[in-house]
Design a protein around this motif. Structure first.
Motif, PDB file in Angstrom:
ATOM      1  N   MET A   1      25.847 -59.024  56.011  1.00  0.00           N
ATOM      2  CA  MET A   1      24.704 -58.593  55.229  1.00  0.00           C
ATOM      3  C   MET A   1      25.159 -57.726  54.046  1.00  0.00           C
ATOM      4  O   MET A   1      24.655 -57.885  52.951  1.00  0.00           O
ATOM      5  N   PHE A   2      26.088 -56.798  54.305  1.00  0.00           N
ATOM      6  CA  PHE A   2      26.558 -55.921  53.234  1.00  0.00           C
ATOM      7  C   PHE A   2      27.278 -56.712  52.143  1.00  0.00           C
ATOM      8  O   PHE A   2      27.132 -56.420  50.958  1.00  0.00           O
ATOM      9  N   ALA A   3      28.041 -57.733  52.547  1.00  0.00           N
ATOM     10  CA  ALA A   3      28.752 -58.578  51.573  1.00  0.00           C
ATOM     11  C   ALA A   3      27.761 -59.333  50.701  1.00  0.00           C
ATOM     12  O   ALA A   3      27.982 -59.502  49.492  1.00  0.00           O
ATOM     13  N   ASN A   4      26.653 -59.762  51.293  1.00  0.00           N
ATOM     14  CA  ASN A   4      25.624 -60.464  50.538  1.00  0.00           C
ATOM     15  C   ASN A   4      24.985 -59.541  49.499  1.00  0.00           C
ATOM     16  O   ASN A   4      24.724 -59.948  48.361  1.00  0.00           O
ATOM     17  N   LEU A   5      24.729 -58.298  49.875  1.00  0.00           N
ATOM     18  CA  LEU A   5      24.164 -57.331  48.940  1.00  0.00           C
ATOM     19  C   LEU A   5      25.135 -57.029  47.799  1.00  0.00           C
ATOM     20  O   LEU A   5      24.716 -56.903  46.639  1.00  0.00           O
ATOM     21  N   GLN A   6      26.421 -56.913  48.129  1.00  0.00           N
ATOM     22  CA  GLN A   6      27.419 -56.686  47.081  1.00  0.00           C
ATOM     23  C   GLN A   6      27.462 -57.861  46.112  1.00  0.00           C
ATOM     24  O   GLN A   6      27.567 -57.667  44.903  1.00  0.00           O
ATOM     25  N   LYS A   7      27.385 -59.059  46.642  1.00  0.00           N
ATOM     26  CA  LYS A   7      27.402 -60.260  45.801  1.00  0.00           C
ATOM     27  C   LYS A   7      26.197 -60.288  44.867  1.00  0.00           C
ATOM     28  O   LYS A   7      26.324 -60.569  43.680  1.00  0.00           O
ATOM     29  N   ARG A   8      25.028 -59.950  45.396  1.00  0.00           N
ATOM     30  CA  ARG A   8      23.817 -59.912  44.569  1.00  0.00           C
ATOM     31  C   ARG A   8      23.889 -58.810  43.516  1.00  0.00           C
ATOM     32  O   ARG A   8      23.432 -58.989  42.398  1.00  0.00           O
ATOM     33  N   ALA A   9      24.445 -57.671  43.879  1.00  0.00           N
ATOM     34  CA  ALA A   9      24.576 -56.574  42.920  1.00  0.00           C
ATOM     35  C   ALA A   9      25.514 -56.969  41.781  1.00  0.00           C
ATOM     36  O   ALA A   9      25.239 -56.670  40.610  1.00  0.00           O
ATOM     37  N   ARG A  10      26.616 -57.638  42.105  1.00  0.00           N
ATOM     38  CA  ARG A  10      27.534 -58.103  41.055  1.00  0.00           C
ATOM     39  C   ARG A  10      26.858 -59.130  40.157  1.00  0.00           C
ATOM     40  O   ARG A  10      27.029 -59.108  38.942  1.00  0.00           O
ATOM     41  N   ALA A  11      26.083 -60.024  40.751  1.00  0.00           N
ATOM     42  CA  ALA A  11      25.370 -61.037  39.962  1.00  0.00           C
ATOM     43  C   ALA A  11      24.348 -60.378  39.044  1.00  0.00           C
ATOM     44  O   ALA A  11      24.200 -60.775  37.876  1.00  0.00           O
ATOM     45  N   LEU A  12      23.651 -59.359  39.539  1.00  0.00           N
ATOM     46  CA  LEU A  12      22.676 -58.643  38.714  1.00  0.00           C
ATOM     47  C   LEU A  12      23.368 -57.928  37.566  1.00  0.00           C
ATOM     48  O   LEU A  12      22.888 -57.952  36.427  1.00  0.00           O
ATOM     49  N   LYS A  13      24.516 -57.318  37.834  1.00  0.00           N
ATOM     50  CA  LYS A  13      25.257 -56.634  36.775  1.00  0.00           C
ATOM     51  C   LYS A  13      25.725 -57.624  35.714  1.00  0.00           C
ATOM     52  O   LYS A  13      25.642 -57.342  34.515  1.00  0.00           O
ATOM     53  N   THR A  14      26.179 -58.798  36.140  1.00  0.00           N
ATOM     54  CA  THR A  14      26.597 -59.825  35.190  1.00  0.00           C
ATOM     55  C   THR A  14      25.415 -60.283  34.343  1.00  0.00           C
ATOM     56  O   THR A  14      25.545 -60.484  33.133  1.00  0.00           O
ATOM     57  N   GLU A  15      24.241 -60.426  34.964  1.00  0.00           N
ATOM     58  CA  GLU A  15      23.042 -60.822  34.212  1.00  0.00           C
ATOM     59  C   GLU A  15      22.654 -59.755  33.193  1.00  0.00           C
ATOM     60  O   GLU A  15      22.249 -60.070  32.078  1.00  0.00           O
ATOM     61  N   LEU A  16      22.782 -58.485  33.564  1.00  0.00           N
ATOM     62  CA  LEU A  16      22.463 -57.407  32.624  1.00  0.00           C
ATOM     63  C   LEU A  16      23.418 -57.411  31.436  1.00  0.00           C
ATOM     64  O   LEU A  16      23.000 -57.215  30.291  1.00  0.00           O
ATOM     65  N   VAL A  17      24.690 -57.651  31.702  1.00  0.00           N
ATOM     66  CA  VAL A  17      25.667 -57.736  30.611  1.00  0.00           C
ATOM     67  C   VAL A  17      25.362 -58.955  29.746  1.00  0.00           C
ATOM     68  O   VAL A  17      25.430 -58.889  28.512  1.00  0.00           O
ATOM     69  N   ALA A  18      24.987 -60.065  30.372  1.00  0.00           N
ATOM     70  CA  ALA A  18      24.631 -61.265  29.614  1.00  0.00           C
ATOM     71  C   ALA A  18      23.403 -61.010  28.750  1.00  0.00           C
ATOM     72  O   ALA A  18      23.339 -61.461  27.598  1.00  0.00           O
ATOM     73  N   LEU A  19      22.439 -60.271  29.268  1.00  0.00           N
ATOM     74  CA  LEU A  19      21.265 -59.924  28.462  1.00  0.00           C
ATOM     75  C   LEU A  19      21.648 -59.032  27.283  1.00  0.00           C
ATOM     76  O   LEU A  19      21.074 -59.146  26.197  1.00  0.00           O
ATOM     77  N   TYR A  20      22.611 -58.160  27.483  1.00  0.00           N
ATOM     78  CA  TYR A  20      23.101 -57.329  26.387  1.00  0.00           C
ATOM     79  C   TYR A  20      23.666 -58.204  25.276  1.00  0.00           C
ATOM     80  O   TYR A  20      23.355 -58.030  24.105  1.00  0.00           O
ATOM     81  N   TYR A  21      24.514 -59.178  25.663  1.00  0.00           N
ATOM     82  CA  TYR A  21      25.090 -60.074  24.661  1.00  0.00           C
ATOM     83  C   TYR A  21      24.017 -60.947  24.014  1.00  0.00           C
ATOM     84  O   TYR A  21      24.073 -61.226  22.814  1.00  0.00           O
ATOM     85  N   ALA A  22      23.032 -61.370  24.792  1.00  0.00           N
ATOM     86  CA  ALA A  22      21.947 -62.183  24.241  1.00  0.00           C
ATOM     87  C   ALA A  22      21.106 -61.369  23.253  1.00  0.00           C
ATOM     88  O   ALA A  22      20.647 -61.903  22.238  1.00  0.00           O
ATOM     89  N   ALA A  23      20.922 -60.105  23.540  1.00  0.00           N
ATOM     90  CA  ALA A  23      20.132 -59.256  22.634  1.00  0.00           C
ATOM     91  C   ALA A  23      20.822 -59.079  21.290  1.00  0.00           C
ATOM     92  O   ALA A  23      20.168 -58.920  20.268  1.00  0.00           O
ATOM     93  N   ARG A  24      22.142 -59.133  21.286  1.00  0.00           N
ATOM     94  CA  ARG A  24      22.893 -58.967  20.041  1.00  0.00           C
ATOM     95  C   ARG A  24      22.988 -60.262  19.242  1.00  0.00           C
ATOM     96  O   ARG A  24      23.409 -60.237  18.092  1.00  0.00           O
ATOM     97  N   ASP A  25      22.605 -61.380  19.851  1.00  0.00           N
ATOM     98  CA  ASP A  25      22.661 -62.677  19.170  1.00  0.00           C
ATOM     99  C   ASP A  25      21.475 -62.796  18.212  1.00  0.00           C
ATOM    100  O   ASP A  25      20.337 -62.537  18.598  1.00  0.00           O
TER     101      ASP A  25
END
Length: 129
Positions: A1-25
């Protein structure tokens, strides 16, 4: 369960970084940028609609509003721009310095807002008969 939460947290962080790059486009519409800014400001803000000390409801707004804002932001960004931003986010490491920079910027914005509200309150207090 903890590994699944870590995986989701990493995916959310990647999405936030992707949104940052998208905002600059430049191909990203202004209204998508506005939703992204509002979502980021709410997520980083120490002030919530429902204070966190209220049991269950205090964290429920964070668990619903922030992901909903992220999902809406992703839908408003053109698919091509989001795909490129995700690729860039997956290959570009985020430094700790950038995290501190964003945190400092949010803090400065809140201090400016508080100073402005204090100035308005002082002007109102002085104008009373």
């Amino acid at each position: 369960m903890f590994a699944n939460l870590q995986k989701r947290a990493r995916a959310l962080k990647t999405e936030l970084v992707a949104l940052y790059y998208a905002a600059r486009d430049p191909r990203t519409p202004w209204y998508a940028r506005l939703v992204m800014l509002a979502t980021l400001a709410y997520a980083a803000s120490p002030i919530d609609l429902i204070p966190d000390f209220i049991p269950v409801l205090g964290y429920l707004d964070d668990l619903i509003l922030v992901p909903a804002g992220i999902a809406l932001s992703i839908r408003l960004v053109p698919a091509e721009v989001m795909r490129e931003a995700r690729q860039r986010a997956a290959t570009t490491p985020v430094s700790r310095r950038a995290n501190w920079l964003v945190g400092g910027l949010v803090l400065v914005l809140w201090l400016l807002a508080l100073a402005w509200m204090g100035r308005l309150g002082w002007a109102w207090w002085q104008s009373r008969p």
